[in-house]
Scaffold this motif. Sequence first.
Motif, PDB file in Angstrom:
ATOM      1  N   TYR A 134       0.922  -1.155  -0.077  1.00 37.96           N
ATOM      2  CA  TYR A 134      -0.225   0.113  -0.139  1.00 37.96           C
ATOM      3  C   TYR A 134       0.787   1.274   0.018  1.00 37.96           C
ATOM      4  N   TYR A 135       0.465   2.296  -0.641  1.00 39.61           N
ATOM      5  CA  TYR A 135       1.161   3.367  -0.860  1.00 39.61           C
ATOM      6  C   TYR A 135       0.277   4.751  -0.950  1.00 39.61           C
ATOM      7  N   ALA A 136       0.858   5.836  -0.160  1.00 42.54           N
ATOM      8  CA  ALA A 136       0.118   7.055  -0.152  1.00 42.54           C
ATOM      9  C   ALA A 136       0.980   7.680  -1.019  1.00 42.54           C
ATOM     10  N   ILE A 137       0.401   8.402  -2.128  1.00 43.19           N
ATOM     11  CA  ILE A 137       1.156   9.365  -2.894  1.00 43.19           C
ATOM     12  C   ILE A 137       0.802  10.618  -2.307  1.00 43.19           C
ATOM     13  N   ALA A 138       1.812  11.449  -1.908  1.00 44.42           N
ATOM     14  CA  ALA A 138       1.770  12.785  -1.540  1.00 44.42           C
ATOM     15  C   ALA A 138       1.944  13.900  -2.402  1.00 44.42           C
ATOM     16  N   THR A 139       0.818  14.377  -3.154  1.00 45.96           N
ATOM     17  CA  THR A 139       0.835  15.168  -4.343  1.00 45.96           C
ATOM     18  C   THR A 139       1.845  16.255  -4.227  1.00 45.96           C
ATOM     19  N   ARG A 140       1.729  16.925  -3.074  1.00 41.56           N
ATOM     20  CA  ARG A 140       2.571  18.065  -2.542  1.00 41.56           C
ATOM     21  C   ARG A 140       3.865  17.949  -1.962  1.00 41.56           C
ATOM     22  N   ASP A 141       4.324  16.706  -2.063  1.00 40.18           N
ATOM     23  CA  ASP A 141       5.831  16.393  -1.487  1.00 40.18           C
ATOM     24  C   ASP A 141       6.799  17.075  -2.127  1.00 40.18           C
ATOM     25  N   GLN A 142       7.742  17.841  -1.461  1.00 44.02           N
ATOM     26  CA  GLN A 142       8.901  18.689  -1.940  1.00 44.02           C
ATOM     27  C   GLN A 142      10.188  17.764  -1.782  1.00 44.02           C
ATOM     28  N   MET A 143      10.012  16.687  -1.325  1.00 43.33           N
ATOM     29  CA  MET A 143      11.437  15.835  -1.251  1.00 43.33           C
ATOM     30  C   MET A 143      11.396  14.619  -2.117  1.00 43.33           C
ATOM     31  N   ILE A 144      10.176  13.970  -2.404  1.00 44.66           N
ATOM     32  CA  ILE A 144      10.251  12.768  -3.430  1.00 44.66           C
ATOM     33  C   ILE A 144       9.313  13.310  -4.350  1.00 44.66           C
ATOM     34  N   PRO A 145       9.728  13.249  -5.685  1.00 45.60           N
ATOM     35  CA  PRO A 145       8.830  14.022  -6.869  1.00 45.60           C
ATOM     36  C   PRO A 145       7.716  13.022  -6.906  1.00 45.60           C
ATOM     37  N   VAL A 146       6.588  13.353  -7.244  1.00 43.63           N
ATOM     38  CA  VAL A 146       5.076  12.719  -7.542  1.00 43.63           C
ATOM     39  C   VAL A 146       5.336  11.445  -8.299  1.00 43.63           C
ATOM     40  N   ALA A 147       6.348  11.856  -9.506  1.00 48.01           N
ATOM     41  CA  ALA A 147       6.496  10.846 -10.758  1.00 48.01           C
ATOM     42  C   ALA A 147       7.311   9.723 -10.186  1.00 48.01           C
ATOM     43  N   GLY A 148       8.167   9.964  -9.126  1.00 44.24           N
ATOM     44  CA  GLY A 148       9.071   9.073  -8.464  1.00 44.24           C
ATOM     45  C   GLY A 148       7.961   7.971  -7.423  1.00 44.24           C
ATOM     46  N   GLN A 149       7.093   8.756  -6.650  1.00 45.73           N
ATOM     47  CA  GLN A 149       6.249   7.994  -5.974  1.00 45.73           C
ATOM     48  C   GLN A 149       5.487   6.997  -6.680  1.00 45.73           C
ATOM     49  N   ARG A 150       5.053   7.381  -7.876  1.00 50.29           N
ATOM     50  CA  ARG A 150       4.081   6.424  -8.540  1.00 50.29           C
ATOM     51  C   ARG A 150       4.759   5.530  -9.332  1.00 50.29           C
ATOM     52  N   LEU A 151       6.065   5.810  -9.589  1.00 47.67           N
ATOM     53  CA  LEU A 151       6.894   4.768 -10.166  1.00 47.67           C
ATOM     54  C   LEU A 151       7.261   3.659  -8.815  1.00 47.67           C
TER      55      LEU A 151
END
Length: 65
Positions: A12-29
């Motif tokens: 399970y993964y929560a993608i934080a769309t306003r994260d300034q440390m891990i880019p959203v594209a990286g989280q989705r990957l």
Amino acid sequence: MGPPAWQRLPSYYAIATRDQMIPVAGQRLMAERMNATTVEVATGHVAMLGAPDAIAELISAAAER
């Protein structure tokens, strides 16, 4: 040691769309690589503080599985 747990257990993964440390594209990957059930939350890096209800729902879904 064997394969990582995310390869053999549900993830399970929560993608934080306003994260300034891990880019959203990286989280989705990462989530896609784990074949994770995801939820997107409009919050920063510490999603459990910015969107506690969404994170609690994600944890509940994982516990029910």
